[in-house]
Write an enzyme that holds these catalytic residues in place. Sequence first.
Site, PDB file in Angstrom:
ATOM      1  N   THR A   1       0.818  -1.072   0.150  1.00 13.86           N
ATOM      2  CA  THR A   1      -0.038  -0.133  -0.045  1.00 13.86           C
ATOM      3  C   THR A   1       0.792   1.259   0.171  1.00 13.86           C
ATOM      4  OG1 THR A   1      -0.169  -0.099   2.254  1.00 13.86           O
ATOM      5  CG2 THR A   1      -1.985  -1.109   0.954  1.00 13.86           C
TER       6      THR A   1
ATOM      7  N   SER B   1       8.556   5.321   5.422  1.00 15.52           N
ATOM      8  CA  SER B   1       7.654   5.742   6.463  1.00 15.52           C
ATOM      9  C   SER B   1       8.240   5.571   7.856  1.00 15.52           C
ATOM     10  CB  SER B   1       6.239   5.035   6.400  1.00 15.52           C
ATOM     11  OG  SER B   1       5.298   5.973   7.267  1.00 15.52           O
TER      12      SER B   1
ATOM     13  N   ASP C   1       4.102  11.987   7.169  1.00 15.40           N
ATOM     14  CA  ASP C   1       2.646  11.844   6.631  1.00 15.40           C
ATOM     15  C   ASP C   1       1.914  11.384   7.649  1.00 15.40           C
ATOM     16  OD1 ASP C   1       3.681   9.195   6.569  1.00 15.40           O
ATOM     17  OD2 ASP C   1       2.654   8.413   4.990  1.00 15.40           O
ATOM     18  N   ARG C   2       2.152  10.964   8.784  1.00 13.32           N
ATOM     19  CA  ARG C   2       1.274  10.500   9.753  1.00 13.32           C
ATOM     20  C   ARG C   2       1.768  11.517  11.026  1.00 13.32           C
ATOM     21  NH1 ARG C   2       0.912   4.155  10.141  1.00 13.32           N
ATOM     22  NH2 ARG C   2       1.441   3.638   8.039  1.00 13.32           N
TER      23      ARG C   2
END
Length: 554
Positions: free
Chosen positions: A44, A154, A316-317
């Site tokens: 993903t 990430s 992004d978090r």
Amino acid sequence: MSNSPNAGKLPDPHCLTDLPRLVSAYYTLHPDADNAAQKVSFGTSGHRGSALHGAFNEDHILAITQAICEYRAGQKITGPLFLAMDTHALSEPAFRSALEVLAANGIATRIDAGTPETSGQPGYTPTPALSHAILVYNKGRKDALADGIVITPSHNPPEDGGFKYNPPNGGPADTDVTGWVQNRANDILKAKLSGVKRVPFEQALKASTTTKHDYITEYVDGLSNVVDMQAIAASGLKLGVDPLGGAGVYYWQRIADKYKLPLQVLSTIVDPTFRFMHIDWDGKIRMDCSSPFAMAGMIQNKDHFDVSWACDTDHDRHGIVAKSTGLLNPNHYLAVSIEYLFANRPNWRKDAAIGKTLVSSSMIDRVGAGLGRKVLEVPVGFKWFVNGLSDGSLGFGGEESAGASFLCLDGSAWSTDKDGLIMGLLSAEMTARTGKDPGELYQSLTARYGNPVYQRIDAAATKEEKAKLGKLSPEQVTTKELAGEPITAVLTNAPGNGAAIGGLKVATENGWFAARPSGTEDVYKIYAESFQGEDHLRQIQDEAKQLVNAALKG
């Protein structure tokens, strides 16, 4: 699964990643193209892995980048490609390898212009800053559109690398794109990199097709279009942010200075061992800003600030720490953000919907009903929100894993990828304008809609069972009740868009569970929630295992 005895503690220096060995492995180990664990595999969030295990090596990056160049040619994407990287140790080597291929293929590539902190060398770029740059460039254009590559795993551990592609819509690529790139890259690997075009890095850096882009100024200067920065500046609040050594490390002081925010940047250390992180639940270093173990330091200091936050490595978090309650569960903050935004963004479309993944809290559905807004429930993956954010039909899109984005004040798109920076700033805006921090605001939601308990657990499953779970049909669930309540829905496709969820979701009036196979381990994940307390949640989880096992054997 039990927690590590070291969870929440700082790591032993002797256990840190050996960076010279890691980077050496990136250049010297060559993946086996016939070994599934060493092939290019886009999940993903792109291709991820460790160079030490033959899963993220230079061969992978050369092959993937060449495949992206060929995909662009086939799709007639002729605008510039924005290239970004985070602070993981493998990101810089991958950046160099990718640029060598991009330049050799004649791709107009825009790299970070650097900052005083990086002495003008290409610096770090958050994922949302790249998404925003693509949207800014493409606005009003019909052709010669831009796209991008983000080099990041990430919040993954320090030994991991990651590589993902964002097409011209600015968001994560859909499976039709990633599938093509993955297959072509694996063909290139199997052919021993035959067909890869490449020039030396110094030549690539000086190529006429390589230009510097001021990501940080473009992003920071635009923030007043998406967050009420004036309200934060005038609030008198005491705010704190920890970049966790990630790609936004030099963004926060620029934001504070430009908008005169009462914001203290807690650290500007960049160290690819991430030795300053508290150990996560399983004994690993992980820059997971939603984990109470990884965020132990910020939780301990919650009383020093009215509200504070952190972002993961590519920003992004988000992880929000409220003075009243400590670290908010990601589901709780999503619900609070939705309640606040839709009540305080009058220029959004009156029919703008709320986007949630099917494993996010049902509190969001109850908040949506209270607001009179449609809730679009989709499978796991932020890609499902991209089109809605692009055209304004979604005001907000969020995932239970602490990733979300929302529209500008005028209802236009800001980013079509997850954006931890604006979610952190939003916590300051809502505290400034309501006089209550996000923890207090969530408590007011539970007073109206109930107080759910939510948990994800893992259950053992063979590869064959995982494959069957991904192909279940609603008819295979024959029971009529779950934890004492009538079943109201059995789903194998998301109700918001009809897309397959790759698993099963079963819901009642006051609870639900979803089961999905893990892509990396011999387990399936059970997400469950109850509005009737812990005992009811345990009953849902127990019956979920029985129900799934019966369906797999049927």
